[in-house]
Design a protein around this motif. Structure first.
Motif, mmCIF file in Angstrom:
data_model
loop_
_atom_site.group_PDB
_atom_site.id
_atom_site.type_symbol
_atom_site.label_atom_id
_atom_site.label_comp_id
_atom_site.label_asym_id
_atom_site.label_seq_id
_atom_site.Cartn_x
_atom_site.Cartn_y
_atom_site.Cartn_z
ATOM 1 N N THR A 178 76.856 78.858 52.998
ATOM 2 C CA THR A 178 78.048 78.034 52.830
ATOM 3 C C THR A 178 77.634 76.585 52.628
ATOM 4 O O THR A 178 76.914 76.016 53.454
ATOM 5 C CB THR A 178 78.983 78.136 54.042
ATOM 6 N N ASP A 179 78.053 76.007 51.526
ATOM 7 C CA ASP A 179 77.792 74.597 51.246
ATOM 8 C C ASP A 179 79.042 73.784 51.580
ATOM 9 O O ASP A 179 80.172 74.222 51.300
ATOM 10 C CB ASP A 179 77.415 74.398 49.780
ATOM 11 N N VAL A 180 78.839 72.606 52.156
ATOM 12 C CA VAL A 180 79.937 71.795 52.661
ATOM 13 C C VAL A 180 79.969 70.442 51.962
ATOM 14 O O VAL A 180 78.921 69.843 51.696
ATOM 15 C CB VAL A 180 79.812 71.592 54.190
ATOM 16 N N LEU A 181 81.181 69.976 51.670
ATOM 17 C CA LEU A 181 81.392 68.619 51.173
ATOM 18 C C LEU A 181 82.524 68.019 51.996
ATOM 19 O O LEU A 181 83.683 68.431 51.886
ATOM 20 C CB LEU A 181 81.749 68.627 49.688
ATOM 21 N N ASN A 182 82.191 67.063 52.851
ATOM 22 C CA ASN A 182 83.150 66.445 53.769
ATOM 23 C C ASN A 182 83.343 64.988 53.370
ATOM 24 O O ASN A 182 82.379 64.219 53.315
ATOM 25 C CB ASN A 182 82.626 66.552 55.208
ATOM 26 N N GLY A 227 78.420 69.073 63.951
ATOM 27 C CA GLY A 227 78.364 69.924 65.134
ATOM 28 C C GLY A 227 77.778 71.293 64.896
ATOM 29 O O GLY A 227 77.522 72.030 65.847
ATOM 30 N N THR A 228 77.525 71.646 63.624
ATOM 31 C CA THR A 228 76.934 72.946 63.322
ATOM 32 C C THR A 228 75.413 72.819 63.287
ATOM 33 O O THR A 228 74.861 71.722 63.357
ATOM 34 C CB THR A 228 77.455 73.478 61.981
ATOM 35 N N ALA A 229 74.751 73.950 63.168
ATOM 36 C CA ALA A 229 73.285 73.959 63.129
ATOM 37 C C ALA A 229 72.781 73.102 61.967
ATOM 38 O O ALA A 229 73.256 73.228 60.830
ATOM 39 C CB ALA A 229 72.780 75.389 62.975
ATOM 40 N N CYS A 231 73.239 69.938 61.753
ATOM 41 C CA CYS A 231 74.172 68.839 61.502
ATOM 42 C C CYS A 231 74.780 68.350 62.819
ATOM 43 O O CYS A 231 75.969 68.101 62.900
ATOM 44 C CB CYS A 231 75.274 69.301 60.550
ATOM 45 N N SER A 232 73.944 68.238 63.838
ATOM 46 C CA SER A 232 74.460 67.859 65.154
ATOM 47 C C SER A 232 73.840 66.580 65.700
ATOM 48 O O SER A 232 74.502 65.805 66.385
ATOM 49 C CB SER A 232 74.243 69.002 66.154
ATOM 50 N N THR A 233 72.573 66.318 65.402
ATOM 51 C CA THR A 233 71.937 65.115 65.920
ATOM 52 C C THR A 233 72.193 63.934 64.985
ATOM 53 O O THR A 233 72.572 64.100 63.818
ATOM 54 C CB THR A 233 70.415 65.321 66.067
ATOM 55 N N ALA A 234 71.988 62.724 65.509
ATOM 56 C CA ALA A 234 72.182 61.514 64.706
ATOM 57 C C ALA A 234 71.268 61.503 63.494
ATOM 58 O O ALA A 234 71.666 61.101 62.389
ATOM 59 C CB ALA A 234 71.944 60.279 65.575
ATOM 60 N N ALA A 235 70.019 61.954 63.676
ATOM 61 C CA ALA A 235 69.069 61.972 62.564
ATOM 62 C C ALA A 235 69.504 62.949 61.478
ATOM 63 O O ALA A 235 69.400 62.660 60.273
ATOM 64 C CB ALA A 235 67.678 62.332 63.072
ATOM 65 N N GLU A 236 70.000 64.117 61.871
ATOM 66 C CA GLU A 236 70.451 65.113 60.889
ATOM 67 C C GLU A 236 71.661 64.602 60.121
ATOM 68 O O GLU A 236 71.755 64.775 58.894
ATOM 69 C CB GLU A 236 70.765 66.424 61.607
ATOM 70 N N LEU A 237 72.607 63.972 60.813
ATOM 71 C CA LEU A 237 73.786 63.437 60.141
ATOM 72 C C LEU A 237 73.413 62.312 59.185
ATOM 73 O O LEU A 237 73.948 62.215 58.074
ATOM 74 C CB LEU A 237 74.794 62.934 61.176
ATOM 75 N N THR A 238 72.481 61.460 59.593
ATOM 76 C CA THR A 238 72.044 60.368 58.735
ATOM 77 C C THR A 238 71.438 60.887 57.443
ATOM 78 O O THR A 238 71.706 60.375 56.349
ATOM 79 C CB THR A 238 71.025 59.485 59.470
ATOM 80 N N ASN A 239 70.624 61.919 57.552
ATOM 81 C CA ASN A 239 69.943 62.474 56.384
ATOM 82 C C ASN A 239 70.901 63.167 55.416
ATOM 83 O O ASN A 239 70.560 63.359 54.247
ATOM 84 C CB ASN A 239 68.863 63.461 56.815
#
Length: 343
Positions: A178-182, A227-229, A231-239
């Motif tokens: 599943t690909d996401v665009l938010n 909040g998903t795998a 895509c939960s830490t600050a570093a993951e969200l930043t990237n």
């Protein structure tokens, strides 16, 4: 929207208005001027953060279904913190409403970015127009982007009439993935935007022109579900996040007098938007030169400016790398063709 007030207004009008409908032929319709309505949106709030709409029957080249899920859609007053604290918003006023008009082409004008009003639609055609509240000239306007003078102060919308808007799309293009665009937009206004449509007898098709003005304090695009795998830490969200701060786009598609926007559907069912060569209608060299001179002197241009472009989360963005300021100014299209494709 205040349905009670709208309903009371309609009932009041029904009690005092008496009119007789009359059939008009094409000649009479061509003489109609000022026919249309103006309206405002009062106390609007949309919150579909807990709902999911799934669109099916979109297939890829192999004929497989590619479902698209629409989630987390919201629309409300500015300051919502990406939809977490939604409040109603009123857009437009009676002296600056949305408009739905029917007018002759020579009666319509377009406000260019240099402050000049020009006729862009051809004469002697009936044009159907949907228009956002108009931009202003002089000192009467409001800042189009709060605290960012480069976006100008020609908007009629006040700070309280700007909106926060967000939506998330989930795509299942590949099996098992599943690909996401938010997308989250902060303090959006679209003053001066419009869509005009009319019939072109020579081309035997529907044509038009569009002005799309977008002014936003912030635009955040994330390629994962928070909040998903992964895509939960600050570093993951930043990237996985891009942030555009203090941005605007004045996009002009079509100059009706010589380069109308063409709407079409190809033989294999694909949608096609096309801007033809603006001098193609000239039968002689002198006519082509005249069309070119008019086009380059009067056709509205496209400009896009992003004051801050970086990867990172938050409004404004924190962390990540700032790519700086980007600008495209005064662009025109000599030819453009956009078509949909199968995935």
């Amino acid at each position: 929207m205040n349905v009670g007030r709208l309903g009371g207004l309609l009932l009041g009008l029904a009690g005092v208005a008496q009119a007789e409908l009359k059939v008009l032929d094409d000649t009479e319709l061509a003489e109609v001027q000022g026919a249309g309505i103006g309206f405002v949106l009062e106390n609007v709030l949309m919150d579909a953060s807990q709902a999911t709409i799934t669109v099916n029957d979109i297939t890829n080249a192999a004929g497989q279904n590619v479902p698209i899920s629409v989630k987390e859609f919201y629309f409300g007053a500015a300051g919502s913190n990406k939809g977490a604290n939604l409040m109603p918003v009123s857009i437009g006023r009676l002296n600056h409403p949305f408009e739905f008009n029917l007018a002759k082409g020579e009666a319509l004008r377009t406000l260019r970015d240099d402050g000049q009003w020009v006729q862009t639609t051809p004469s002697n055609v009936a044009v159907l127009e949907f228009k956002f509240p108009e931009r202003l000239t002089g000192a009467a306007g409001q800042p189009c982007v709060a605290g960012f003078a480069a976006a100008g102060s020609s908007c009629s919308s006040r700070a309280s009439e700007k909106v926060d808007l967000g939506i998330r799309y989930d795509f299942q293009v590949a099996a098992g993935r599943t690909d996401v665009l938010n997308i989250d937009i902060r303090e959006l206004t679209m003053d001066g935007s419009y869509l005009r449509l009319w019939g072109d007898k020579g081309r035997a098709q529907l044509v038009g022109e569009m002005r799309l003005n977008l002014f936003a304090k912030g635009l955040e695009i994330t390629s994962c579900a928070t909040g998903t795998a992964g895509c939960s830490t600050a570093a993951e969200l930043t990237n996985k996040t891009l942030y555009l701060g203090n941005g605007y786009a004045n996009i002009a598609l079509g100059y009706g007098k010589s380069q109308p926007l063409l709407f079409d559907v190809s033989s294999n069912g694909q949608f096609v938007l096309e801007l033809p060569n603006p001098v193609a209608g000239g039968a002689s060299a002198s006519q082509r030169n005249a069309l070119a001179a008019d086009f380059y002197a009067n056709a509205p241009r496209t400009s896009i400016l992003i004051d801050s472009f970086k990867n990172g989360t938050g409004l404004p963005a924190s962390g990540g790398y700032n790519f700086g300021r980007s600008e495209i100014s005064g662009m025109s299209f000599n030819y453009l063709r956009v078509t949909s494709r199968d995935l």
